[in-house]
Design a protein around this motif. Structure first.
Motif, PDB file in Angstrom:
ATOM      1  N   VAL A 100      -6.050  12.635  -0.245  1.00 31.61           N
ATOM      2  CA  VAL A 100      -6.717  12.786  -1.546  1.00 31.61           C
ATOM      3  C   VAL A 100      -8.097  13.403  -1.391  1.00 31.61           C
ATOM      4  N   ARG A 101      -8.908  12.866  -0.498  1.00 28.76           N
ATOM      5  CA  ARG A 101     -10.282  13.374  -0.361  1.00 28.76           C
ATOM      6  C   ARG A 101     -10.304  14.864   0.021  1.00 28.76           C
ATOM      7  N   PRO A 102      -9.599  15.296   1.093  1.00 34.08           N
ATOM      8  CA  PRO A 102      -9.676  16.724   1.443  1.00 34.08           C
ATOM      9  C   PRO A 102      -9.069  17.626   0.365  1.00 34.08           C
ATOM     10  N   PHE A 162       0.828  -1.210   0.000  1.00 27.27           N
ATOM     11  CA  PHE A 162       0.000   0.000   0.000  1.00 27.27           C
ATOM     12  C   PHE A 162       0.863   1.261   0.000  1.00 27.27           C
ATOM     13  N   ALA A 163       1.949   1.240   0.767  1.00 29.26           N
ATOM     14  CA  ALA A 163       2.790   2.435   0.892  1.00 29.26           C
ATOM     15  C   ALA A 163       3.694   2.653  -0.330  1.00 29.26           C
ATOM     16  N   ASP A 164       3.760   1.641  -1.211  1.00 25.40           N
ATOM     17  CA  ASP A 164       4.638   1.773  -2.379  1.00 25.40           C
ATOM     18  C   ASP A 164       4.054   2.674  -3.457  1.00 25.40           C
ATOM     19  N   TRP A 165       2.731   2.823  -3.452  1.00 20.65           N
ATOM     20  CA  TRP A 165       2.084   3.584  -4.513  1.00 20.65           C
ATOM     21  C   TRP A 165       2.375   5.079  -4.365  1.00 20.65           C
ATOM     22  N   GLN A 166       2.736   5.704  -5.480  1.00 13.97           N
ATOM     23  CA  GLN A 166       2.908   7.157  -5.510  1.00 13.97           C
ATOM     24  C   GLN A 166       1.656   7.765  -6.126  1.00 13.97           C
ATOM     25  N   ILE A 167       0.984   8.621  -5.350  1.00 10.89           N
ATOM     26  CA  ILE A 167      -0.279   9.222  -5.776  1.00 10.89           C
ATOM     27  C   ILE A 167      -0.069  10.719  -5.977  1.00 10.89           C
ATOM     28  N   SER A 168      -0.631  11.244  -7.073  1.00 14.24           N
ATOM     29  CA  SER A 168      -0.551  12.692  -7.296  1.00 14.24           C
ATOM     30  C   SER A 168      -1.906  13.195  -7.758  1.00 14.24           C
ATOM     31  N   LEU A 169      -2.223  14.412  -7.365  1.00 12.08           N
ATOM     32  CA  LEU A 169      -3.461  15.076  -7.767  1.00 12.08           C
ATOM     33  C   LEU A 169      -3.081  16.363  -8.485  1.00 12.08           C
ATOM     34  N   ASN A 170      -3.325  16.390  -9.818  1.00 10.76           N
ATOM     35  CA  ASN A 170      -2.932  17.537 -10.645  1.00 10.76           C
ATOM     36  C   ASN A 170      -1.456  17.888 -10.451  1.00 10.76           C
ATOM     37  N   GLY A 171      -0.648  16.831 -10.355  1.00 10.71           N
ATOM     38  CA  GLY A 171       0.797  17.020 -10.248  1.00 10.71           C
ATOM     39  C   GLY A 171       1.320  17.169  -8.837  1.00 10.71           C
ATOM     40  N   GLN A 172       0.427  17.270  -7.843  1.00 11.68           N
ATOM     41  CA  GLN A 172       0.864  17.439  -6.453  1.00 11.68           C
ATOM     42  C   GLN A 172       0.944  16.076  -5.762  1.00 11.68           C
ATOM     43  N   ILE A 231      -0.108   6.285  -9.342  1.00 12.82           N
ATOM     44  CA  ILE A 231      -1.477   6.646  -9.723  1.00 12.82           C
ATOM     45  C   ILE A 231      -1.514   8.159  -9.884  1.00 12.82           C
ATOM     46  N   ARG A 232      -2.005   8.597 -11.021  1.00 13.21           N
ATOM     47  CA  ARG A 232      -2.092  10.036 -11.279  1.00 13.21           C
ATOM     48  C   ARG A 232      -3.556  10.419 -11.433  1.00 13.21           C
ATOM     49  N   LEU A 233      -3.966  11.415 -10.651  1.00  7.17           N
ATOM     50  CA  LEU A 233      -5.324  11.948 -10.744  1.00  7.17           C
ATOM     51  C   LEU A 233      -5.259  13.323 -11.379  1.00  7.17           C
ATOM     52  N   ASP A 234      -5.941  13.487 -12.503  1.00  9.02           N
ATOM     53  CA  ASP A 234      -6.008  14.784 -13.174  1.00  9.02           C
ATOM     54  C   ASP A 234      -7.451  15.256 -13.174  1.00  9.02           C
ATOM     55  N   VAL A 235      -7.678  16.427 -12.578  1.00 10.68           N
ATOM     56  CA  VAL A 235      -9.026  16.979 -12.469  1.00 10.68           C
ATOM     57  C   VAL A 235      -9.123  18.224 -13.351  1.00 10.68           C
ATOM     58  N   HIS A 236     -10.162  18.247 -14.200  1.00 10.76           N
ATOM     59  CA  HIS A 236     -10.372  19.380 -15.104  1.00 10.76           C
ATOM     60  C   HIS A 236     -11.794  19.886 -14.931  1.00 10.76           C
ATOM     61  N   LEU A 237     -11.925  21.172 -14.682  1.00 10.33           N
ATOM     62  CA  LEU A 237     -13.243  21.787 -14.571  1.00 10.33           C
ATOM     63  C   LEU A 237     -13.625  22.382 -15.917  1.00 10.33           C
ATOM     64  N   GLN A 238     -14.676  21.829 -16.525  1.00 13.13           N
ATOM     65  CA  GLN A 238     -15.177  22.342 -17.795  1.00 13.13           C
ATOM     66  C   GLN A 238     -16.424  23.180 -17.554  1.00 13.13           C
ATOM     67  N   GLU A 239     -16.975  23.697 -18.636  1.00 13.65           N
ATOM     68  CA  GLU A 239     -18.110  24.607 -18.486  1.00 13.65           C
ATOM     69  C   GLU A 239     -19.310  23.933 -17.852  1.00 13.65           C
ATOM     70  N   SER A 240     -19.526  22.661 -18.195  1.00  8.87           N
ATOM     71  CA  SER A 240     -20.728  22.000 -17.692  1.00  8.87           C
ATOM     72  C   SER A 240     -20.432  20.733 -16.898  1.00  8.87           C
ATOM     73  N   ALA A 241     -19.140  20.397 -16.715  1.00  9.15           N
ATOM     74  CA  ALA A 241     -18.833  19.131 -16.044  1.00  9.15           C
ATOM     75  C   ALA A 241     -17.454  19.179 -15.417  1.00  9.15           C
ATOM     76  N   VAL A 242     -17.239  18.248 -14.481  1.00 11.40           N
ATOM     77  CA  VAL A 242     -15.916  18.001 -13.923  1.00 11.40           C
ATOM     78  C   VAL A 242     -15.422  16.690 -14.530  1.00 11.40           C
ATOM     79  N   ILE A 276      -5.059   7.594 -13.892  1.00 16.57           N
ATOM     80  CA  ILE A 276      -4.058   6.913 -14.727  1.00 16.57           C
ATOM     81  C   ILE A 276      -3.083   6.187 -13.815  1.00 16.57           C
ATOM     82  N   ASP A 277      -2.935   4.886 -14.028  1.00 17.40           N
ATOM     83  CA  ASP A 277      -1.978   4.124 -13.219  1.00 17.40           C
ATOM     84  C   ASP A 277      -1.163   3.208 -14.121  1.00 17.40           C
ATOM     85  N   ASN A 278       0.013   2.794 -13.642  1.00 21.19           N
ATOM     86  CA  ASN A 278       0.905   1.948 -14.433  1.00 21.19           C
ATOM     87  C   ASN A 278       0.838   0.490 -14.002  1.00 21.19           C
ATOM     88  N   SER A 279      -0.331   0.094 -13.512  1.00 25.53           N
ATOM     89  CA  SER A 279      -0.537  -1.297 -13.156  1.00 25.53           C
ATOM     90  C   SER A 279      -0.724  -2.127 -14.434  1.00 25.53           C
TER      91      SER A 279
END
Length: 499
Positions: free
Chosen positions: A377-379, A360-370, A422-433, A438-441
């Motif tokens: 992740v949740r907060p 579990f601790a081996d995974w590198q997680i990023s949210l929009n590059g952070q 695991i990479r999380l990329d969040v994009h806010l569009q005009e009508s949707a999120v 993306i993960d390398n599993s």
């Protein structure tokens, strides 16, 4: 008696008169000669002025100054004709140099475009590093005879336990063959996920290529599917040579009956065969650019020499096959020119290898590059969305979706790559999120087998798993999965307001 007259002239006077007369003659002749020289000089200067001007202009032209002005000589004699000839020569040189510059620029543009096309073509083909499952290894070679070529190869997963391998040779060479090669690869990758067997895939690809093919372009192809769990290799051929099998140091050809090349007969069929691979077996696929290459004595490399080369070296790894065949091929043809594309693909089966399941601790997680740890992740996602004034309902749904997806990857993900990410990329569009996970599993589609659970069943009797991903599917307005370049890609869309 004859009459005789006599004259008397004093000798001194006569000598004086004669000397005076002689001086007058000398002076007169000298004056005439001087006047004649002056006249000749004036005439010569007038005559050669045009020639001197023409000579000066030709020296300028010789220095490369084709814009120099040639003096107009409105004469019909040889000098005038010479002047007009030099003028025509200068204009012809200017036109020729202009055409040469345009041709050179066009050739440079074409060479640049061909270089870009070659880069694009190479980018379409996977590298050996794309073999992410440790149960097989791949090594490849593609060496076009021109800047771009018509040979192709590919290998990719169509399921967690199945990989596809293909090698092909488009008729002719150059840009048209490269374009047909690109179309063939695109069709093959698209239809492979819809075909249950190599024969079915070749049938589907052939039907697409044969339809609306007035140029009668065609491609030979060998296609195989390997079940990594059982080791069963299913394969079929469309006019392509049978691959070689290296097993325990012995080389043999795979049993094969081929169908016609793809693109010629729209309803052609393709016989299918299969063989069970053993541990460390190596399958060697090649195009006829290898076997039909000729040396300076017009001798052919031949299939027999290819088999002898491999059996004599008995390489232990897939990459060694490429190296030993390439070396033998180069030594054989020596200084002879290359007339056809050279392509090799060797695959070795390693059934005993196992994927590493990261802790579990081996995974590198990023949210929009952070970079984040799991608990952040949740907060962080909530803060990111709330800063964009996204409603609380949408934020809560996306938090739950993200958590379930992450748990699924962390629980089931296995990889031979380090680090696991695991990479999380969040994009806010005009009508949707839009949320991209993306993960390398290993290739794993979390949407497979997601069915609505029976909520009437007691919780203790309900089978483990499935409920979280069902919630993800229910909460997301759109969700898609694809696997590319060794990465799982989950594309999730959540509308800000229900349409």
């Amino acid at each position: 008696m004859p009459l005789v007259y006599g004259f008397y002239f004093p000798e001194a006077e006569f000598q004086a008169y004669l000397g005076k007369y002689f001086m007058i003659v000398i002076f007169s002749m000298g004056k005439d000669m001087l006047l004649m020289c002056i006249a000749i000089a004036l005439v010569s200067r007038q005559t050669t002025r045009s020639l001197r001007s023409l000579s000066k202009s030709t020296e300028e032209i010789a220095q490369g100054n084709l814009d120099t002005e040639l003096t107009k000589i409105p004469r019909s004699d040889e000098v005038g004709r010479l002047s007009r000839s030099f003028r025509r020569m200068r204009d012809s040189l200017k036109l020729h140099i202009l055409e040469l510059q345009e041709a050179t620029a066009a050739r440079q543009r074409m060479e640049s475009e061909l270089a870009i096309a070659a880069q694009i073509q190479q980018a379409m083909l996977p590298s050996a590093e794309a073999a992410i499952d440790p149960r097989y290894s791949v090594s490849t070679l593609l060496q076009p005879a021109r800047v771009v070529g018509g040979d192709l190869y590919d290998f990719f997963h169509v399921a967690d336990e199945r990989i596809c391998m293909v090698i092909g040779d488009v008729a002719n060479k150059g840009v048209p063959a490269a374009l047909f090669m690109a179309r063939t690869l695109s069709l093959m990758r698209t239809l492979a996920h819809q075909s249950s067997s190599p024969a079915a895939l070749l049938f589907a690809v052939n039907r697409e290529l044969a339809h609306n093919n007035p140029e009668c372009r065609f491609v030979t192809m060998f296609f195989a599917m390997l079940d990594l769990k059982s080791g069963v290799l299913q394969y079929a051929s469309a006019g392509h040579d049978a691959p070689l099998l290296l097993r325990d140091g012995q080389v043999s050809k795979l049993v094969l009956e081929t169908g016609p090349a793809l693109g010629l007969e729209e309803e052609a069929s393709f016989p299918q065969f299969e063989i069970r691979l053993l541990a460390h077996d190596i399958v060697v696929m090649y195009t006829d650019g290898i076997t039909e290459a000729r040396n300076q004595d017009n001798e052919e490399f031949s299939e027999a020499r290819l088999q002898t080369t491999i059996s004599r070296k008995a390489p232990a790894f897939a990459a060694d096959i490429i190296r030993c065949v390439t070396l033998a091929h180069q030594q054989f043809i020596a200084q002879a020119p290359q007339f056809d594309d050279l392509t090799l693909l060797s695959m070795q089966f390693h059934p005993e290898a196992k994927r590493r399941k990261p802790a579990f601790a081996d995974w590198q997680i990023s949210l929009n590059g952070q970079p984040l740890v799991y608990d952040q992740v949740r907060p962080c996602l909530a803060g990111l969305l709330q800063a964009q004034q996204v409603s609380e309902d949408v934020v809560d749904d996306l938090q739950l979706i993200t958590e379930e997806v992450l748990v699924n990857v962390l629980k089931h993900g296995a990889t031979d790559q380090d680090p696991a990410s695991i990479r999380l990329d969040v994009h806010l569009q005009e009508s949707a999120v839009v949320l991209d996970v993306i993960d390398n599993s290993h290739a794993y589609n979390p949407l497979d087998g997601v069915n609505e659970p029976d909520l009437e069943v007691d919780f203790a009797d309900r089978p483990e798993g499935g409920l979280g991903l069902y919630l993800v599917s229910a909460l997301a307005d759109q969700i898609d999965y694809h696997y590319a370049h060794g990465q799982n890609n989950l594309h999730i869309r959540k509308f800000l307001v229900k349409p």
